[in-house]
Scaffold this motif. Structure first.
Motif, short mmCIF file in Angstrom:
data_model
loop_
_atom_site.label_atom_id
_atom_site.label_comp_id
_atom_site.label_asym_id
_atom_site.label_seq_id
_atom_site.Cartn_x
_atom_site.Cartn_y
_atom_site.Cartn_z
N ILE A 2 0.87 -1.18 0.00
CA ILE A 2 0.00 0.00 0.00
C ILE A 2 0.91 1.22 0.00
O ILE A 2 1.75 1.39 0.89
N PHE A 3 0.76 2.05 -1.02
CA PHE A 3 1.57 3.25 -1.15
C PHE A 3 0.71 4.45 -0.76
O PHE A 3 -0.37 4.66 -1.31
N VAL A 4 1.19 5.21 0.20
CA VAL A 4 0.47 6.38 0.72
C VAL A 4 1.21 7.63 0.27
O VAL A 4 2.43 7.72 0.44
N THR A 5 0.49 8.58 -0.32
CA THR A 5 1.13 9.81 -0.76
C THR A 5 0.25 11.01 -0.44
O THR A 5 -0.97 10.94 -0.57
N VAL A 6 0.89 12.08 -0.02
CA VAL A 6 0.16 13.32 0.31
C VAL A 6 0.34 14.38 -0.77
O VAL A 6 -0.12 15.50 -0.62
N GLY A 7 1.02 14.04 -1.85
CA GLY A 7 1.29 15.03 -2.87
C GLY A 7 2.55 15.80 -2.54
O GLY A 7 3.29 15.45 -1.61
N SER A 8 2.80 16.87 -3.28
CA SER A 8 4.08 17.55 -3.14
C SER A 8 4.00 18.97 -2.60
O SER A 8 5.02 19.61 -2.42
N VAL A 9 2.79 19.47 -2.30
CA VAL A 9 2.68 20.87 -1.92
C VAL A 9 2.39 21.05 -0.42
O VAL A 9 3.15 21.69 0.29
N ALA A 34 4.99 5.20 2.87
CA ALA A 34 4.35 6.51 2.84
C ALA A 34 5.32 7.61 2.43
O ALA A 34 6.45 7.64 2.88
N GLN A 35 4.84 8.49 1.58
CA GLN A 35 5.53 9.72 1.22
C GLN A 35 4.76 10.80 1.98
O GLN A 35 3.60 11.07 1.68
N ILE A 36 5.39 11.38 3.04
CA ILE A 36 4.65 12.25 3.96
C ILE A 36 4.84 13.74 3.73
O ILE A 36 4.21 14.56 4.39
N GLY A 37 5.71 14.13 2.84
CA GLY A 37 5.90 15.54 2.56
C GLY A 37 6.39 16.33 3.75
O GLY A 37 7.20 15.85 4.55
N LYS A 38 5.86 17.54 3.90
CA LYS A 38 6.32 18.48 4.92
C LYS A 38 5.56 18.39 6.24
O LYS A 38 5.62 19.30 7.06
N GLY A 39 4.83 17.31 6.44
CA GLY A 39 4.02 17.18 7.64
C GLY A 39 4.83 17.11 8.92
O GLY A 39 6.02 16.79 8.92
N ASN A 40 4.16 17.41 10.03
CA ASN A 40 4.79 17.34 11.34
C ASN A 40 4.76 15.93 11.91
O ASN A 40 5.63 15.54 12.68
#
Length: 164
Positions: A2-9, A34-40
């Motif tokens: 399962i690949f989780v992505t939040v996008g890039s922005v 998961a690709q979590i981006g800039k999240g905390n």
């Protein structure tokens, strides 16, 4: 996988936290990337990266049995190009997750499309993942191109505009 992505922005901690909780409860964290981006929020029950180079992102999409993402069209079109079912949790303006509620409108538009499953809130996510995993597809995929009736209308408008 399962690949989780939040996008890039924008960050999307609600999605990442919910998936991390799901991974813990189901014991399937080893099956998630998961690709979590800039999240905390940093997951503790599944593998994660802030960003992935394009080739790794594409390889993750290709290897995924299900993609879980925000309701961004880039994620949807990419998942569909690999004929991979996608579960969407739209970002909410009221929660400060985006500048408008356009992802809710996008999710409503995609709701009945083949291979697209909408989790309208975090509690829907586990059921939608199960539904997506059970989906056989029967050869159906979401067309990544706009319908010709739409593009023809735009072309006609542009021709009129150019004449004036």
């Amino acid at each position: 996988m399962i690949f989780v992505t939040v996008g890039s922005v924008f960050p999307f901690d609600r999605l990442i936290r919910t998936m991390d909780d799901w991974a813990e409860k189901t014991g399937r964290g080893g099956d998630c990337l998961a690709q979590i981006g800039k999240g905390n929020y940093e997951p503790s029950h599944m593998e994660w990266h802030r960003t992935l180079p394009h080739d790794q992102f594409s390889a993750s999409m290709e290897q995924a049995t299900v993609v879980v993402a925000h309701a961004g069209m880039g994620s949807v079109i990419t998942a569909m190009s690999y004929a991979c079912p996608i579960v969407l949790l739209p970002r909410e303006f009221a929660s400060g997750e985006h500048t408008t509620d356009h992802q809710m409108a996008t999710a409503r538009w995609l709701e009945d499309k083949p291979g697209v499953f909408i989790a309208w809130n975090e509690t829907d996510l586990p059921d939608m993942i199960a539904t997506a995993e059970a989906w056989t597809g029967d050869g159906q995929t979401l067309d990544p191109y706009a319908p010709s009736v739409f593009t023809d209308r735009i072309a006609a408008e542009l021709k009129q505009w150019i004449k004036t």
